[in-house]
Design a protein around this motif. Structure first.
Motif, PDB file in Angstrom:
ATOM      1  N   PRO A 199       1.126  -9.795  -8.306  1.00 22.55           N
ATOM      2  CA  PRO A 199       1.876  -8.730  -7.635  1.00 22.55           C
ATOM      3  C   PRO A 199       3.354  -8.704  -8.000  1.00 22.55           C
ATOM      4  CG  PRO A 199       1.824 -10.647  -6.224  1.00 22.55           C
ATOM      5  CD  PRO A 199       1.118 -11.034  -7.496  1.00 22.55           C
ATOM      6  N   LEU A 200       3.944  -7.522  -7.868  1.00 20.44           N
ATOM      7  CA  LEU A 200       5.376  -7.439  -7.737  1.00 20.44           C
ATOM      8  C   LEU A 200       5.730  -7.805  -6.295  1.00 20.44           C
ATOM      9  CD1 LEU A 200       6.146  -4.102  -9.610  1.00 20.44           C
ATOM     10  CD2 LEU A 200       6.521  -6.430 -10.449  1.00 20.44           C
ATOM     11  N   LEU A 201       6.913  -8.351  -6.096  1.00 17.50           N
ATOM     12  CA  LEU A 201       7.316  -8.847  -4.776  1.00 17.50           C
ATOM     13  C   LEU A 201       8.285  -7.845  -4.150  1.00 17.50           C
ATOM     14  CD1 LEU A 201       8.087 -12.477  -5.974  1.00 17.50           C
ATOM     15  CD2 LEU A 201       5.895 -11.575  -5.164  1.00 17.50           C
ATOM     16  N   PRO A 202       7.903  -7.206  -3.054  1.00 17.46           N
ATOM     17  CA  PRO A 202       8.779  -6.203  -2.438  1.00 17.46           C
ATOM     18  C   PRO A 202      10.186  -6.739  -2.183  1.00 17.46           C
ATOM     19  CG  PRO A 202       6.622  -6.133  -1.419  1.00 17.46           C
ATOM     20  CD  PRO A 202       6.630  -7.335  -2.326  1.00 17.46           C
ATOM     21  N   PHE A 203      11.184  -5.963  -2.614  1.00 18.32           N
ATOM     22  CA  PHE A 203      12.605  -6.235  -2.404  1.00 18.32           C
ATOM     23  C   PHE A 203      13.098  -7.469  -3.170  1.00 18.32           C
ATOM     24  CE2 PHE A 203      10.714  -4.735   1.671  1.00 18.32           C
ATOM     25  CZ  PHE A 203      11.093  -3.410   1.569  1.00 18.32           C
ATOM     26  N   TYR A 260       9.987  -6.628   5.520  1.00 12.85           N
ATOM     27  CA  TYR A 260       8.582  -6.909   5.240  1.00 12.85           C
ATOM     28  C   TYR A 260       7.696  -6.501   6.411  1.00 12.85           C
ATOM     29  CZ  TYR A 260       8.576  -9.248   0.705  1.00 12.85           C
ATOM     30  OH  TYR A 260       8.626  -9.513  -0.635  1.00 12.85           O
ATOM     31  N   LYS A 261       8.134  -6.773   7.606  1.00 19.23           N
ATOM     32  CA  LYS A 261       7.329  -6.416   8.781  1.00 19.23           C
ATOM     33  C   LYS A 261       7.202  -4.911   8.911  1.00 19.23           C
ATOM     34  CE  LYS A 261       8.038 -10.650  11.401  1.00 19.23           C
ATOM     35  NZ  LYS A 261       8.580 -11.275  12.644  1.00 19.23           N
ATOM     36  N   ARG A 262       8.236  -4.191   8.538  1.00 13.43           N
ATOM     37  CA  ARG A 262       8.139  -2.729   8.561  1.00 13.43           C
ATOM     38  C   ARG A 262       7.216  -2.226   7.458  1.00 13.43           C
ATOM     39  NH1 ARG A 262      13.647  -2.696  10.441  1.00 13.43           N
ATOM     40  NH2 ARG A 262      14.435  -2.996   8.317  1.00 13.43           N
ATOM     41  N   LEU A 263       7.234  -2.904   6.312  1.00 17.89           N
ATOM     42  CA  LEU A 263       6.418  -2.468   5.183  1.00 17.89           C
ATOM     43  C   LEU A 263       4.936  -2.767   5.404  1.00 17.89           C
ATOM     44  CD1 LEU A 263       6.508  -1.266   2.288  1.00 17.89           C
ATOM     45  CD2 LEU A 263       6.658  -3.610   1.439  1.00 17.89           C
ATOM     46  N   TYR A 264       4.637  -3.984   5.846  1.00 15.74           N
ATOM     47  CA  TYR A 264       3.238  -4.407   5.952  1.00 15.74           C
ATOM     48  C   TYR A 264       2.628  -4.130   7.327  1.00 15.74           C
ATOM     49  CZ  TYR A 264       3.361  -6.690   1.418  1.00 15.74           C
ATOM     50  OH  TYR A 264       3.434  -6.930   0.073  1.00 15.74           O
ATOM     51  N   ARG A 265       3.459  -4.131   8.350  1.00 16.40           N
ATOM     52  CA  ARG A 265       2.981  -3.947   9.726  1.00 16.40           C
ATOM     53  C   ARG A 265       1.829  -4.919  10.009  1.00 16.40           C
ATOM     54  NH1 ARG A 265       1.896   2.304   9.734  1.00 16.40           N
ATOM     55  NH2 ARG A 265       1.353   1.806   7.573  1.00 16.40           N
ATOM     56  N   ILE A 266       0.653  -4.426  10.384  1.00 12.48           N
ATOM     57  CA  ILE A 266      -0.469  -5.320  10.687  1.00 12.48           C
ATOM     58  C   ILE A 266      -1.458  -5.409   9.522  1.00 12.48           C
ATOM     59  CG2 ILE A 266      -0.308  -4.877  13.160  1.00 12.48           C
ATOM     60  CD1 ILE A 266      -2.747  -2.995  12.836  1.00 12.48           C
ATOM     61  N   PHE A 267      -1.088  -4.820   8.385  1.00 11.90           N
ATOM     62  CA  PHE A 267      -2.022  -4.711   7.272  1.00 11.90           C
ATOM     63  C   PHE A 267      -1.721  -5.736   6.178  1.00 11.90           C
ATOM     64  CE2 PHE A 267      -1.416  -0.463   9.120  1.00 11.90           C
ATOM     65  CZ  PHE A 267      -2.696  -0.265   9.621  1.00 11.90           C
ATOM     66  N   PRO A 268      -2.709  -6.075   5.361  1.00 13.75           N
ATOM     67  CA  PRO A 268      -2.455  -6.993   4.247  1.00 13.75           C
ATOM     68  C   PRO A 268      -1.861  -6.300   3.027  1.00 13.75           C
ATOM     69  CG  PRO A 268      -4.794  -6.477   4.345  1.00 13.75           C
ATOM     70  CD  PRO A 268      -4.163  -5.824   5.541  1.00 13.75           C
ATOM     71  N   PHE A 269      -1.895  -4.967   3.012  1.00 12.77           N
ATOM     72  CA  PHE A 269      -1.428  -4.206   1.859  1.00 12.77           C
ATOM     73  C   PHE A 269      -0.206  -3.370   2.238  1.00 12.77           C
ATOM     74  CE2 PHE A 269      -6.086  -4.439   1.807  1.00 12.77           C
ATOM     75  CZ  PHE A 269      -6.290  -5.142   0.635  1.00 12.77           C
ATOM     76  N   PRO A 270       0.717  -3.178   1.306  1.00 15.14           N
ATOM     77  CA  PRO A 270       1.791  -2.213   1.558  1.00 15.14           C
ATOM     78  C   PRO A 270       1.210  -0.809   1.575  1.00 15.14           C
ATOM     79  CG  PRO A 270       1.922  -3.020  -0.696  1.00 15.14           C
ATOM     80  CD  PRO A 270       0.839  -3.818  -0.011  1.00 15.14           C
ATOM     81  N   PRO A 271       1.891   0.144   2.179  1.00 17.00           N
ATOM     82  CA  PRO A 271       1.328   1.495   2.304  1.00 17.00           C
ATOM     83  C   PRO A 271       1.179   2.202   0.968  1.00 17.00           C
ATOM     84  CG  PRO A 271       3.601   1.448   3.041  1.00 17.00           C
ATOM     85  CD  PRO A 271       3.206   0.022   2.817  1.00 17.00           C
ATOM     86  N   LYS A 272       0.388   3.254   0.989  1.00 16.10           N
ATOM     87  CA  LYS A 272       0.106   4.038  -0.202  1.00 16.10           C
ATOM     88  C   LYS A 272       1.392   4.559  -0.838  1.00 16.10           C
ATOM     89  CE  LYS A 272      -2.482   8.142  -1.693  1.00 16.10           C
ATOM     90  NZ  LYS A 272      -3.340   9.264  -1.245  1.00 16.10           N
ATOM     91  N   GLU A 273       2.358   4.944  -0.022  1.00 16.25           N
ATOM     92  CA  GLU A 273       3.607   5.495  -0.538  1.00 16.25           C
ATOM     93  C   GLU A 273       4.346   4.464  -1.397  1.00 16.25           C
ATOM     94  OE1 GLU A 273       2.113   7.577   2.851  1.00 16.25           O
ATOM     95  OE2 GLU A 273       2.761   5.470   2.709  1.00 16.25           O
ATOM     96  N   TYR A 274       4.294   3.226  -0.969  1.00 15.70           N
ATOM     97  CA  TYR A 274       4.941   2.165  -1.736  1.00 15.70           C
ATOM     98  C   TYR A 274       4.249   1.985  -3.090  1.00 15.70           C
ATOM     99  CZ  TYR A 274       6.310  -2.519  -3.232  1.00 15.70           C
ATOM    100  OH  TYR A 274       6.760  -3.586  -3.969  1.00 15.70           O
ATOM    101  N   GLN A 275       2.918   1.947  -3.062  1.00 16.08           N
ATOM    102  CA  GLN A 275       2.154   1.775  -4.303  1.00 16.08           C
ATOM    103  C   GLN A 275       2.436   2.924  -5.273  1.00 16.08           C
ATOM    104  OE1 GLN A 275       0.674  -0.936  -4.876  1.00 16.08           O
ATOM    105  NE2 GLN A 275      -0.486  -1.726  -3.141  1.00 16.08           N
ATOM    106  N   GLU A 276       2.498   4.125  -4.742  1.00 19.28           N
ATOM    107  CA  GLU A 276       2.777   5.284  -5.595  1.00 19.28           C
ATOM    108  C   GLU A 276       4.178   5.212  -6.181  1.00 19.28           C
ATOM    109  OE1 GLU A 276       2.021   8.550  -2.997  1.00 19.28           O
ATOM    110  OE2 GLU A 276      -0.151   8.592  -3.445  1.00 19.28           O
ATOM    111  N   LYS A 277       5.112   4.706  -5.407  1.00 22.66           N
ATOM    112  CA  LYS A 277       6.499   4.597  -5.866  1.00 22.66           C
ATOM    113  C   LYS A 277       6.612   3.668  -7.068  1.00 22.66           C
ATOM    114  CE  LYS A 277      11.041   2.855  -4.454  1.00 22.66           C
ATOM    115  NZ  LYS A 277      11.801   2.194  -3.365  1.00 22.66           N
TER     116      LYS A 277
END
Length: 297
Positions: A199-203, A260-277
């Motif tokens: 993976p790329l590492l957010p931020f 990170y908590k805003r990005l991932y929330r309760i999910f193991p994956f970042p949101p679709k918008e992040y992936q598209e970006k």
């Protein structure tokens, strides 16, 4: 630390369908646990269990079991790419002594199975003789004979070029530059090889500038392709990847914990918008640097 012995009945795992990214129809892992100790490893907290150096074990009778399974697949003419390895790195230091990876490659060469090696280590250069034999003589599925046209693919996993960062999040892995140099040697030797920025590492390693730097290094070191994807973080137990990565952030980058908590929330994956970006950023550089986004043209 000496690895423990684990008893298994199967080594070669058949997938339900071919993987779109890595082209594998089989996976094989001679070891359980991994001394690369990557904090973000998807195995930590997933259904595949822990992925820790302290839990490192080797699978007893690996080569005998694998040969029996390959013989069965040959009788059915079920050839397909085998990934080494899907849940642990095939070139951990322990393999210098155990030699199971080289033993498996010898069997894939003997039975003409194509392989895709995915590693963070330059130790793959040790086995260039067997990899050349596989590359030349493997039997490919009919629909890959023209598009891929060869029996060996070698991908190097890199999440960041920052050595201070990688020392902390991948403490058992060789430095990124060592992986890049090994990739270049293999590319110059005629192998199909590339980078897996997954993976790329957010931020931390996902800005446009950092992604472009990865593409620059991919081009410089003669990668044929590069994959780009976001990071998955599983679980809430002490040994799970989300827990461990958040602890790392709290110690070294406390200002990013809330992000990170805003990005991932309760999910193991970042949101679709992040992936598209990050996908759009990468798409631009695939064209600019002439490094394709898939293994074959």
């Amino acid at each position: 630390m000496q690895p423990r012995e684990s008893i298994v009945k199967s080594i070669l795992n058949k997938k339900k369908k071919r993987d779109d990214w890595f082209l594998d129809e089989y996976t094989v892992n001679a070891y359980s646990g991994c001394s690369m100790n990557c904090l973000y490893c998807y195995v930590r907290g997933s259904k595949y269990g822990e992925n820790m150096a302290e839990k490192l074990s080797y699978k007893a009778d690996t080569l005998r079991i694998l040969e029996k399974q390959l013989q069965f697949r040959v009788k059915k003419e079920q050839y397909g790419f085998v990934v080494l390895s899907s849940a642990t790195d095939p070139y951990m230091p322990v393999d210098e002594e155990m030699g199971l990876t080289r033993g498996m490659l010898a069997l894939f060469a003997k039975y003409h199975f194509p392989v895709h090696v995915i590693t963070k280590s330059d130790r793959v250069l040790r086995d260039i003789d067997l990899l050349e034999e596989i590359d030349t003589h493997a039997i490919l599925p009919d629909d890959l004979k023209n598009s891929v046209g060869r029996g060996c693919i070698i991908s190097f996993s890199i999440s960041s070029l920052d050595t201070e960062l990688t020392k902390r999040i991948e403490p058992g892995a060789p430095a990124p530059q060592e992986r890049l140099e090994a990739m270049q040697k293999l590319s110059e030797a005629g192998f199909l090889t590339g980078l897996s920025a997954m993976p790329l590492l957010p931020f931390l390693s996902d800005s446009a500038e950092q992604i472009e730097a990865l593409f620059q290094m991919a081009q410089k070191h003669k990668a044929h392709y590069m994959f780009v994807a976001g990071m998955t973080l599983f679980g809430s137990k002490p040994g799970d990847s989300k827990t461990m990565f958040y602890a790392y952030l709290q110690k070294y980058h406390p200002h990013l914990v809330a992000e990170y908590k805003r990005l991932y929330r309760i999910f193991p994956f970042p949101p679709k918008e992040y992936q598209e970006k990050i996908g759009k950023i990468a798409e631009k550089f695939h064209v600019q640097y002439g490094v394709r986004n898939r293994i074959y043209k």
